[in-house]
Write a protein that holds these residues in place. Structure first.
Motif, mmCIF file in Angstrom:
data_model
loop_
_atom_site.group_PDB
_atom_site.id
_atom_site.type_symbol
_atom_site.label_atom_id
_atom_site.label_comp_id
_atom_site.label_asym_id
_atom_site.label_seq_id
_atom_site.Cartn_x
_atom_site.Cartn_y
_atom_site.Cartn_z
ATOM 1 N N GLY A 29 -2.713 10.589 -7.832
ATOM 2 C CA GLY A 29 -3.955 11.171 -7.346
ATOM 3 C C GLY A 29 -4.915 10.079 -6.929
ATOM 4 O O GLY A 29 -4.612 8.886 -7.001
ATOM 5 N N GLY A 30 -6.118 10.494 -6.507
ATOM 6 C CA GLY A 30 -7.139 9.546 -6.108
ATOM 7 C C GLY A 30 -6.944 9.058 -4.686
ATOM 8 O O GLY A 30 -6.077 9.531 -3.935
ATOM 9 N N LEU A 31 -7.780 8.082 -4.307
ATOM 10 C CA LEU A 31 -7.728 7.513 -2.957
ATOM 11 C C LEU A 31 -6.896 6.246 -2.973
ATOM 12 O O LEU A 31 -7.008 5.428 -3.881
ATOM 13 N N ASN A 32 -6.054 6.096 -1.984
ATOM 14 C CA ASN A 32 -5.181 4.928 -1.876
ATOM 15 C C ASN A 32 -5.183 4.441 -0.440
ATOM 16 O O ASN A 32 -5.211 5.240 0.505
ATOM 17 N N SER A 33 -5.144 3.123 -0.284
ATOM 18 C CA SER A 33 -5.071 2.533 1.055
ATOM 19 C C SER A 33 -3.668 2.740 1.611
ATOM 20 O O SER A 33 -2.674 2.702 0.869
ATOM 21 N N TRP B 43 0.835 -1.208 0.000
ATOM 22 C CA TRP B 43 0.000 0.000 0.000
ATOM 23 C C TRP B 43 0.869 1.256 0.000
ATOM 24 O O TRP B 43 0.574 2.232 -0.685
ATOM 25 N N LEU C 275 0.912 4.182 -2.799
ATOM 26 C CA LEU C 275 0.663 5.589 -2.478
ATOM 27 C C LEU C 275 1.837 6.470 -2.893
ATOM 28 O O LEU C 275 1.645 7.596 -3.383
#
Length: 460
Positions: free
Chosen positions: A245-249, A236, A240
């Motif tokens: 961009g965007g959502l990452n765990s 993870w 990241l």
């Protein structure tokens, strides 16, 4: 008596010297007139030397008197200077006290303000020392410490620029705790090699590199953790670090702003393999015994299942088959149909007794392992506790972490013993149940055959 002797010795020595000098001059003089002349010249020379010596002594005495006079004058001057300096010192002390009182009066309520400013600067300095944002903005706490030292003195006040910088650093720290950003920094590998890397900072919580390795920040330097968190966390972190961009765990350490104690505790937690190795030789022995018991139970279960299937098949057949215990017992009756009842009963009992040990093979060993495994675990625990207390005796109990680690390692063998004993008891129960079921069929069939044989004999 002795004084007279010394005087006589001195006169004798003087006479000897005079005689020696006169003897020398006598040797040089060639006549009495020359000798007399030599004696006269010597007296004149000695008188001249004595006068010169007396004149030199008089001159030295005058010089010494002048030097003594100059020293007394210098001492008087230094005493006067000392008195003047003491007076000046007392005057300055009074002046400093007056200035300080005047300073306190003019400061008024600003004293309380500067006290709060000093306290805020101290707290902020302590936070910045452990803040992960300091890895990107190093040296911030140095300014705060210098400011605190300045305000702690009684004659210096902070400037407007310094007060505004404290406010700026406070606001910047608040902002950086909510920012995910990248920067280049020098990072030390677990082998100690330092090299520049691109580092991702997740607020004030975690630092990772582009490969997903978690980093630690200590005393102004970054280093890769020698053990990374298990599970998907490093993957993870790499996603990241390379995301645009965007959502990452991301696995975040909630104690990151205060030093990351939670992540350190997770990393320091031993794995199952490491815990197994903590059991030492006793743990290895318990494991070997447990594996043997498990294999033995599985093998006996397979054997008894196959035998049970053959016995069930024999129950449905009218012809005795010697490939199973029941068939071999029935064959005794088939081979001796005219035998009297008592003899047949004994023969059948003998046949059942001959088959029972084969059916109960391994059960006693499983029972012993189930009973011995916890005792082996207890032995390992006691041994580990002895080693732990010996270490405490040598190194003291000042490190509770090390003491707790020793006790935890000692208890591992107890856990291993119970992990072996509990399944072994259950397996013994299952295997024994299958064996007893077959033995019960043998007893039941034997009793039935005796009853039928007795009835047949009574009818005949």
């Amino acid at each position: 008596m002795s004084v007279k002797f010394v005087k006589a010795a001195a006169l004798a020595l003087t006479g000897v010297l005079s005689f020696s000098a006169s003897a020398v001059m006598a040797q040089e003089a060639k006549s009495l007139d020359e000798l007399l002349n030599y004696v006269k010249q010597g007296q004149v020379t000695e008188a001249k030397e004595n006068r010169a010596r007396e004149a030199k002594f008089s001159k030295d005495k005058a010089n010494q008197a002048a030097a003594l006079k100059r020293a007394e004058a210098e001492r008087a001057r230094q005493e006067q200077l000392s008195a003047e300096l003491e007076a000046k010192f007392e005057e300055n002390q009074l002046l400093i006290a007056a200035k300080q009182e005047q300073l306190q009066e003019r400061l008024g309520t600003l004293t309380e303000l500067f006290g709060h400013l000093t306290s805020a600067a101290g707290d902020l300095s302590s936070n910045l020392e452990v803040s992960l944002a300091s890895a990107q903005y190093p040296g911030r706490e140095v300014f705060l410490k210098d400011l605190i030292d300045k305000m702690s003195s009684s004659d210096q006040l902070p400037s407007i620029e310094e007060i505004e910088r404290v406010w700026f650093e406070l606001m910047r720290e608040i902002r950086e705790t909510g920012v995910v950003t990248k920067f280049d920094a020098e990072v030390a590998s677990p082998a100690g090699e330092r090299a520049p890397r691109e580092v991702l900072r997740v607020g004030a919580f975690n630092l990772v590199d582009t490969d997903g390795n978690y980093l630690s920040y200590d005393s102004g330097s970054l280093s890769e953790l020698p053990r990374q968190p298990s599970g998907p966390y490093t993957g993870w972190a790499a996603d990241l670090a390379n995301a645009t961009g965007g959502l990452n765990s991301f696995g975040i350490d909630p104690t990151g702003p205060t030093g990351g104690s939670f992540l350190a505790a997770i990393i320091d937690t031993p794995t199952l393999e490491e815990r197994w190795h903590q059991g030492g030789y006793v743990g290895y022995a318990i494991t070997a015994v447990g594996i043997f018991a498990f294999l033995l139970a599985i093998w006996r279960m397979i054997v008894l299942t196959a035998v049970g299937a053959k016995v069930n098949s024999q129950l449905k057949s009218d012809k005795a088959n010697d490939n199973n215990p029941l068939g071999r017992v029935l064959k005794i009756h088939e081979d001796n149909p005219t035998m009297d009842t008592e003899t047949l009963e004994l023969k059948l009992s003998e046949g059942v007794l001959k088959e029972t040990p084969k059916l109960e093979s391994g059960l006693t060993l499983l029972k012993i392992i189930a009973a011995v495994a916890p005792l082996m675990g207890l032995l390992g625990t006691v041994t580990g506790m002895i080693i732990t207390f010996q270490a405490i005796t040598i190194f003291g109990a000042g490190d509770p972490k090390a003491m707790a680690g020793g006790i935890s390692g000692a208890l591992i063998t107890t856990v291993l013993g119970l992990l072996v004993a509990i399944p072994t008891v259950l397996l013994h129960t299952v295997v024994n149940g299958r064996a007893q079921r077959i033995i019960h069929i043998l007893d039941e069939q034997t009793t039935g055959m005796i009853a039928e044989h007795t009835e047949a004999n009574l009818r005949s």
